[in-house]
Design a protein around this motif. Structure first.
Motif, PDB file in Angstrom:
ATOM      1  N   ALA A 241       8.454  -0.275  -7.729  1.00 40.73           N
ATOM      2  CA  ALA A 241       9.376   0.815  -7.369  1.00 40.73           C
ATOM      3  C   ALA A 241       8.978   1.427  -6.023  1.00 40.73           C
ATOM      4  O   ALA A 241       9.845   1.724  -5.194  1.00 40.73           O
ATOM      5  CB  ALA A 241       9.388   1.878  -8.465  1.00 40.73           C
ATOM      6  N   CYS A 242       7.680   1.608  -5.801  1.00 39.04           N
ATOM      7  CA  CYS A 242       7.205   2.124  -4.502  1.00 39.04           C
ATOM      8  C   CYS A 242       7.652   1.202  -3.376  1.00 39.04           C
ATOM      9  O   CYS A 242       8.169   1.654  -2.345  1.00 39.04           O
ATOM     10  CB  CYS A 242       5.676   2.204  -4.476  1.00 39.04           C
ATOM     11  N   TYR A 243       7.446  -0.084  -3.574  1.00 40.12           N
ATOM     12  CA  TYR A 243       7.769  -1.070  -2.548  1.00 40.12           C
ATOM     13  C   TYR A 243       9.273  -1.162  -2.320  1.00 40.12           C
ATOM     14  O   TYR A 243       9.742  -1.225  -1.184  1.00 40.12           O
ATOM     15  CB  TYR A 243       7.176  -2.423  -2.927  1.00 40.12           C
ATOM     16  N   ALA A 244      10.055  -1.131  -3.397  1.00 37.11           N
ATOM     17  CA  ALA A 244      11.517  -1.202  -3.272  1.00 37.11           C
ATOM     18  C   ALA A 244      12.031  -0.019  -2.451  1.00 37.11           C
ATOM     19  O   ALA A 244      12.943  -0.176  -1.622  1.00 37.11           O
ATOM     20  CB  ALA A 244      12.167  -1.219  -4.660  1.00 37.11           C
ATOM     21  N   GLU A 245      11.452   1.153  -2.651  1.00 37.65           N
ATOM     22  CA  GLU A 245      11.849   2.341  -1.888  1.00 37.65           C
ATOM     23  C   GLU A 245      11.528   2.156  -0.404  1.00 37.65           C
ATOM     24  O   GLU A 245      12.337   2.500   0.462  1.00 37.65           O
ATOM     25  CB  GLU A 245      11.142   3.582  -2.454  1.00 37.65           C
ATOM     26  N   ALA A 246      10.370   1.600  -0.103  1.00 34.63           N
ATOM     27  CA  ALA A 246       9.982   1.369   1.295  1.00 34.63           C
ATOM     28  C   ALA A 246      10.892   0.330   1.953  1.00 34.63           C
ATOM     29  O   ALA A 246      11.212   0.442   3.143  1.00 34.63           O
ATOM     30  CB  ALA A 246       8.529   0.919   1.373  1.00 34.63           C
ATOM     31  N   LEU A 247      11.315  -0.667   1.181  1.00 37.58           N
ATOM     32  CA  LEU A 247      12.194  -1.708   1.734  1.00 37.58           C
ATOM     33  C   LEU A 247      13.579  -1.162   2.087  1.00 37.58           C
ATOM     34  O   LEU A 247      14.257  -1.719   2.949  1.00 37.58           O
ATOM     35  CB  LEU A 247      12.328  -2.880   0.754  1.00 37.58           C
ATOM     36  N   LYS A 248      14.004  -0.086   1.428  1.00 35.82           N
ATOM     37  CA  LYS A 248      15.295   0.522   1.768  1.00 35.82           C
ATOM     38  C   LYS A 248      15.268   1.050   3.198  1.00 35.82           C
ATOM     39  O   LYS A 248      16.262   0.983   3.907  1.00 35.82           O
ATOM     40  CB  LYS A 248      15.615   1.674   0.813  1.00 35.82           C
ATOM     41  N   LYS A 249      14.122   1.572   3.615  1.00 36.38           N
ATOM     42  CA  LYS A 249      13.972   2.113   4.964  1.00 36.38           C
ATOM     43  C   LYS A 249      13.655   1.039   5.985  1.00 36.38           C
ATOM     44  O   LYS A 249      14.057   1.144   7.135  1.00 36.38           O
ATOM     45  CB  LYS A 249      12.857   3.168   4.989  1.00 36.38           C
ATOM     46  N   GLU A 250      12.933   0.012   5.565  1.00 37.48           N
ATOM     47  CA  GLU A 250      12.527  -1.046   6.485  1.00 37.48           C
ATOM     48  C   GLU A 250      12.614  -2.405   5.800  1.00 37.48           C
ATOM     49  O   GLU A 250      11.622  -2.926   5.280  1.00 37.48           O
ATOM     50  CB  GLU A 250      11.100  -0.805   6.984  1.00 37.48           C
ATOM     51  N   PRO A 251      13.815  -3.009   5.767  1.00 35.95           N
ATOM     52  CA  PRO A 251      13.970  -4.324   5.136  1.00 35.95           C
ATOM     53  C   PRO A 251      13.037  -5.332   5.805  1.00 35.95           C
ATOM     54  O   PRO A 251      12.829  -5.308   7.004  1.00 35.95           O
ATOM     55  CB  PRO A 251      15.438  -4.671   5.392  1.00 35.95           C
ATOM     56  N   GLY A 252      12.468  -6.188   5.010  1.00 34.75           N
ATOM     57  CA  GLY A 252      11.572  -7.207   5.544  1.00 34.75           C
ATOM     58  C   GLY A 252      10.122  -6.766   5.647  1.00 34.75           C
ATOM     59  O   GLY A 252       9.254  -7.553   6.041  1.00 34.75           O
ATOM     60  N   LEU A 253       9.834  -5.516   5.304  1.00 34.46           N
ATOM     61  CA  LEU A 253       8.465  -5.012   5.351  1.00 34.46           C
ATOM     62  C   LEU A 253       7.579  -5.874   4.453  1.00 34.46           C
ATOM     63  O   LEU A 253       7.875  -6.063   3.277  1.00 34.46           O
ATOM     64  CB  LEU A 253       8.438  -3.551   4.868  1.00 34.46           C
ATOM     65  N   SER A 254       6.521  -6.430   5.023  1.00 31.24           N
ATOM     66  CA  SER A 254       5.613  -7.265   4.227  1.00 31.24           C
ATOM     67  C   SER A 254       4.208  -7.155   4.783  1.00 31.24           C
ATOM     68  O   SER A 254       3.994  -6.694   5.901  1.00 31.24           O
ATOM     69  CB  SER A 254       6.073  -8.727   4.229  1.00 31.24           C
ATOM     70  N   GLY A 255       3.261  -7.573   3.993  1.00 37.58           N
ATOM     71  CA  GLY A 255       1.863  -7.546   4.396  1.00 37.58           C
ATOM     72  C   GLY A 255       0.982  -7.118   3.246  1.00 37.58           C
ATOM     73  O   GLY A 255       1.293  -7.361   2.078  1.00 37.58           O
ATOM     74  N   LYS A 256      -0.120  -6.472   3.587  1.00 35.85           N
ATOM     75  CA  LYS A 256      -1.102  -6.106   2.581  1.00 35.85           C
ATOM     76  C   LYS A 256      -1.478  -4.630   2.727  1.00 35.85           C
ATOM     77  O   LYS A 256      -1.574  -4.110   3.826  1.00 35.85           O
ATOM     78  CB  LYS A 256      -2.361  -6.957   2.743  1.00 35.85           C
ATOM     79  N   VAL A 257      -1.681  -3.993   1.580  1.00 31.49           N
ATOM     80  CA  VAL A 257      -2.205  -2.631   1.525  1.00 31.49           C
ATOM     81  C   VAL A 257      -3.444  -2.696   0.639  1.00 31.49           C
ATOM     82  O   VAL A 257      -3.403  -3.264  -0.451  1.00 31.49           O
ATOM     83  CB  VAL A 257      -1.186  -1.636   0.922  1.00 31.49           C
ATOM     84  N   ILE A 258      -4.548  -2.125   1.111  1.00 32.02           N
ATOM     85  CA  ILE A 258      -5.785  -2.120   0.339  1.00 32.02           C
ATOM     86  C   ILE A 258      -6.025  -0.712  -0.181  1.00 32.02           C
ATOM     87  O   ILE A 258      -6.113   0.237   0.594  1.00 32.02           O
ATOM     88  CB  ILE A 258      -6.970  -2.601   1.189  1.00 32.02           C
ATOM     89  N   VAL A 259      -6.093  -0.604  -1.502  1.00 31.02           N
ATOM     90  CA  VAL A 259      -6.316   0.682  -2.153  1.00 31.02           C
ATOM     91  C   VAL A 259      -7.741   0.700  -2.698  1.00 31.02           C
ATOM     92  O   VAL A 259      -8.172  -0.245  -3.353  1.00 31.02           O
ATOM     93  CB  VAL A 259      -5.297   0.923  -3.290  1.00 31.02           C
ATOM     94  N   ARG A 260      -8.451   1.784  -2.418  1.00 32.61           N
ATOM     95  CA  ARG A 260      -9.820   1.974  -2.905  1.00 32.61           C
ATOM     96  C   ARG A 260      -9.803   3.120  -3.907  1.00 32.61           C
ATOM     97  O   ARG A 260      -9.317   4.205  -3.599  1.00 32.61           O
ATOM     98  CB  ARG A 260     -10.750   2.303  -1.752  1.00 32.61           C
ATOM     99  N   MET A 261     -10.326   2.848  -5.102  1.00 31.66           N
ATOM    100  CA  MET A 261     -10.358   3.861  -6.154  1.00 31.66           C
ATOM    101  C   MET A 261     -11.803   4.168  -6.535  1.00 31.66           C
ATOM    102  O   MET A 261     -12.622   3.271  -6.639  1.00 31.66           O
ATOM    103  CB  MET A 261      -9.614   3.380  -7.395  1.00 31.66           C
ATOM    104  N   HIS A 262     -12.064   5.428  -6.750  1.00 34.97           N
ATOM    105  CA  HIS A 262     -13.367   5.897  -7.202  1.00 34.97           C
ATOM    106  C   HIS A 262     -13.175   6.375  -8.634  1.00 34.97           C
ATOM    107  O   HIS A 262     -12.385   7.291  -8.871  1.00 34.97           O
ATOM    108  CB  HIS A 262     -13.842   7.026  -6.279  1.00 34.97           C
ATOM    109  N   VAL A 263     -13.854   5.737  -9.579  1.00 39.20           N
ATOM    110  CA  VAL A 263     -13.671   6.040 -10.997  1.00 39.20           C
ATOM    111  C   VAL A 263     -14.957   6.663 -11.542  1.00 39.20           C
ATOM    112  O   VAL A 263     -16.037   6.070 -11.443  1.00 39.20           O
ATOM    113  CB  VAL A 263     -13.331   4.757 -11.793  1.00 39.20           C
ATOM    114  N   GLU A 264     -14.827   7.841 -12.109  1.00 40.51           N
ATOM    115  CA  GLU A 264     -15.981   8.540 -12.677  1.00 40.51           C
ATOM    116  C   GLU A 264     -16.424   7.860 -13.977  1.00 40.51           C
ATOM    117  O   GLU A 264     -15.687   7.074 -14.563  1.00 40.51           O
ATOM    118  CB  GLU A 264     -15.631  10.014 -12.936  1.00 40.51           C
TER     119      GLU A 264
END
Length: 181
Positions: free
Chosen positions: A96-119
């Motif tokens: 859903a996050c990605y679909a929303e971003a594609l509405k603004k910029e069709p063809g948007l592709s690549g990689k996103v790196i998320v870092r999580m800190h878990v207690e």
């Protein structure tokens, strides 16, 4: 003397086998286990993690089976397979996050790196974009927020650092979502 040599050899083989079996499920899940990892909280304060995992690229259509494993390992770590299960459960929200971003910029592709800190109690204390090839801040924030909403089991080993690279391709949204999505 020969019996002593055989005992040493048997012990060495047993230890090697135990190490391989312990790491094989994580390897099959595509998770690289680290012994320690550095993290930076949202406030910018440096934190030291007790252990960490770097996952293989998460695809938004993966739906891959996760090897069966207990949620917490015998040594008190959150099992890497549990981290992968929890990340896979977030695929519908990430789509859903990605679909929303594609509405603004069709063809948007690549990689996103998320870092999580878990207690140690299993709560994610920070989740942020730490790199990638997509410069869409709103997309990164949405992905980090969704992954940051997971709750892992409590672990006696301590604080966990998880790095989740997310591969984004518009064609993935045209493919059917994983079961339950």
């Amino acid at each position: 003397m020969t019996t002593f040599k055989h005992s040493i050899l048997s012990l060495a083989i047993g230890l090697f086998s135990a190490m391989c079996i312990g790491g094989c499920a994580a390897e099959a899940a595509g998770i690289d286990e680290g012994t320690t990892a550095d993290a930076v909280s949202e406030s910018g304060n440096a934190k030291k993690s007790d252990y960490g995992y770097e996952m293989k690229d998460l695809r938004l259509v993966s739906g891959e089976a996760v090897p069966a494993a207990d949620a917490v390992t015998p040594d008190g770590r959150v099992a890497p397979e549990e981290v992968l299960r929890q990340a896979n459960a977030k695929i519908p929200a990430l789509r859903a996050c990605y679909a929303e971003a594609l509405k603004k910029e069709p063809g948007l592709s690549g990689k996103v790196i998320v870092r999580m800190h878990v207690e140690a109690n299993g709560a994610v204390s920070s989740s942020r974009v730490s790199g990638g090839s997509i410069g869409d801040a709103a997309l990164g924030t949405c992905l980090a927020k969704e992954l940051g909403s997971i709750t892992l089991p409590a672990a006696t080993k301590g604080v966990l650092e998880v790095i989740v690279p997310i591969e984004l391709d518009p064609a993935d949204l045209t493919k059917s979502a994983p079961a339950g999505a």
